[in-house]
Design an enzyme around this catalytic site. Structure first.
Site, mmCIF file in Angstrom:
data_model
loop_
_atom_site.group_PDB
_atom_site.id
_atom_site.type_symbol
_atom_site.label_atom_id
_atom_site.label_comp_id
_atom_site.label_asym_id
_atom_site.label_seq_id
_atom_site.Cartn_x
_atom_site.Cartn_y
_atom_site.Cartn_z
ATOM 1 N N ILE A 25 2.398 6.729 -0.520
ATOM 2 C CA ILE A 25 1.424 7.446 -1.340
ATOM 3 C C ILE A 25 0.024 6.996 -0.936
ATOM 4 O O ILE A 25 -0.302 5.808 -1.026
ATOM 5 C CB ILE A 25 1.648 7.166 -2.841
ATOM 6 C CG1 ILE A 25 3.131 7.359 -3.212
ATOM 7 C CG2 ILE A 25 0.754 8.043 -3.687
ATOM 8 C CD1 ILE A 25 3.671 8.721 -2.894
ATOM 9 N N GLY A 78 9.405 -0.321 -2.027
ATOM 10 C CA GLY A 78 8.528 -1.315 -2.615
ATOM 11 C C GLY A 78 7.118 -0.785 -2.685
ATOM 12 O O GLY A 78 6.686 -0.034 -1.805
ATOM 13 N N GLY A 79 6.375 -1.158 -3.728
ATOM 14 C CA GLY A 79 5.000 -0.706 -3.853
ATOM 15 C C GLY A 79 4.907 0.804 -3.897
ATOM 16 O O GLY A 79 5.499 1.455 -4.757
ATOM 17 N N ASP A 80 4.167 1.372 -2.939
ATOM 18 C CA ASP A 80 3.986 2.823 -2.895
ATOM 19 C C ASP A 80 4.766 3.468 -1.753
ATOM 20 O O ASP A 80 4.452 4.571 -1.326
ATOM 21 C CB ASP A 80 2.490 3.164 -2.757
ATOM 22 C CG ASP A 80 1.864 2.497 -1.532
ATOM 23 O OD1 ASP A 80 2.580 1.770 -0.814
ATOM 24 O OD2 ASP A 80 0.653 2.693 -1.303
ATOM 25 N N GLU A 81 5.790 2.783 -1.259
ATOM 26 C CA GLU A 81 6.605 3.305 -0.164
ATOM 27 C C GLU A 81 7.973 3.760 -0.659
ATOM 28 O O GLU A 81 8.641 3.048 -1.434
ATOM 29 C CB GLU A 81 6.808 2.248 0.936
ATOM 30 C CG GLU A 81 5.633 2.118 1.880
ATOM 31 C CD GLU A 81 5.975 1.307 3.112
ATOM 32 O OE1 GLU A 81 5.065 1.084 3.928
ATOM 33 O OE2 GLU A 81 7.148 0.895 3.267
#
Length: 220
Positions: A93, A133-136
């Site tokens: 994102i 993880g995170g925005d992935e």
């Protein structure tokens, strides 16, 4: 008659004692069986919960990195036996950190859930959507993975992001970058596929169309 009754009293009490004991033993054993079954069910439920939490993302409830890597490994083994292909897409994102910093992690998580809800609408039964993880996010495609079919899926993904997302009446425009690899064209093991998909993702961030398919030129 009284003497007969007195002589029979020990036998009557003995019989009554045995009967009462058997009733109590039966009730106790029933309670133990019920409690054992309850404990067994509780143990199974706890084991399932622990296993689920270890392999799924706590925010989106999607498979996490651990689980998707395992599924990728299994998919590669199956594709190798069946002489088939598969595709892996890793999506990021764009500028999500800024959204988190501006609106807070709580609203960032709400936005992720909306994004996942839209992406799930594209999934087939054979596909896996996971949060790396995170925005992935990763999307593992096991069937119909020819480049033309994957390009269509990419177009559908990008189309999902054309409509702004909404948080408490606030319209938020979000873009996504997508890196793509194919097995066995771009690698024959999990580590190689993941590494080269990440390379393609970095190239996608700079590409006008916001997606890139891995090629050897990207490593230069």
């Amino acid at each position: 008659i009284t003497l007969w009754f007195l002589d029979a009293m020990p036998f009557i009490f003995a019989f009554w004692g045995q009967y009462s004991s058997s009733i109590m033993a039966y009730e106790a054993s029933s309670m133990i069986v019920d409690q054992t079954a309850d404990l067994r069910n509780l143990t199974v439920a706890l084991e399932h919960k622990i296993s689920h939490e270890a392999t799924h993302d706590s925010v989106t409830d999607l498979p996490n990195r651990i689980l998707v890597l395992d599924r990728l490994d299994q998919a590669i083994q199956s594709a190798s036996r069946q002489k088939e292909t598969l595709a892996l897409l890793i999506m990021e994102i764009d500028d999500f950190k800024e959204i988190n910093d501006t609106m807070g992690h709580f609203n960032g998580d709400r936005l992720l859930k909306q994004i996942v809800s839209r992406l799930k609408g594209l999934l087939r039964k054979s596909d896996t959507l996971a949060r790396m993880g995170g925005d992935e996010f990763a999307m593992l495609l096991n069937t119909r993975t020819e480049p033309k079919h994957v390009r269509r899926i990419v177009e559908k993904i990008q189309k999902l992001f054309l409509e702004p997302f909404s948080l408490d009446g606030l319209s938020i425009e979000v873009q996504v970058s997508i890196g793509i690899t194919f097995y066995p064209l771009h690698g024959k093991d999990v580590d190689t596929i993941i590494q080269r998909t990440s390379v393609a993702l970095e190239a996608a961030k700079q590409a006008p169309k916001k997606f890139a398919i891995y090629s050897d030129e990207l490593d230069k």
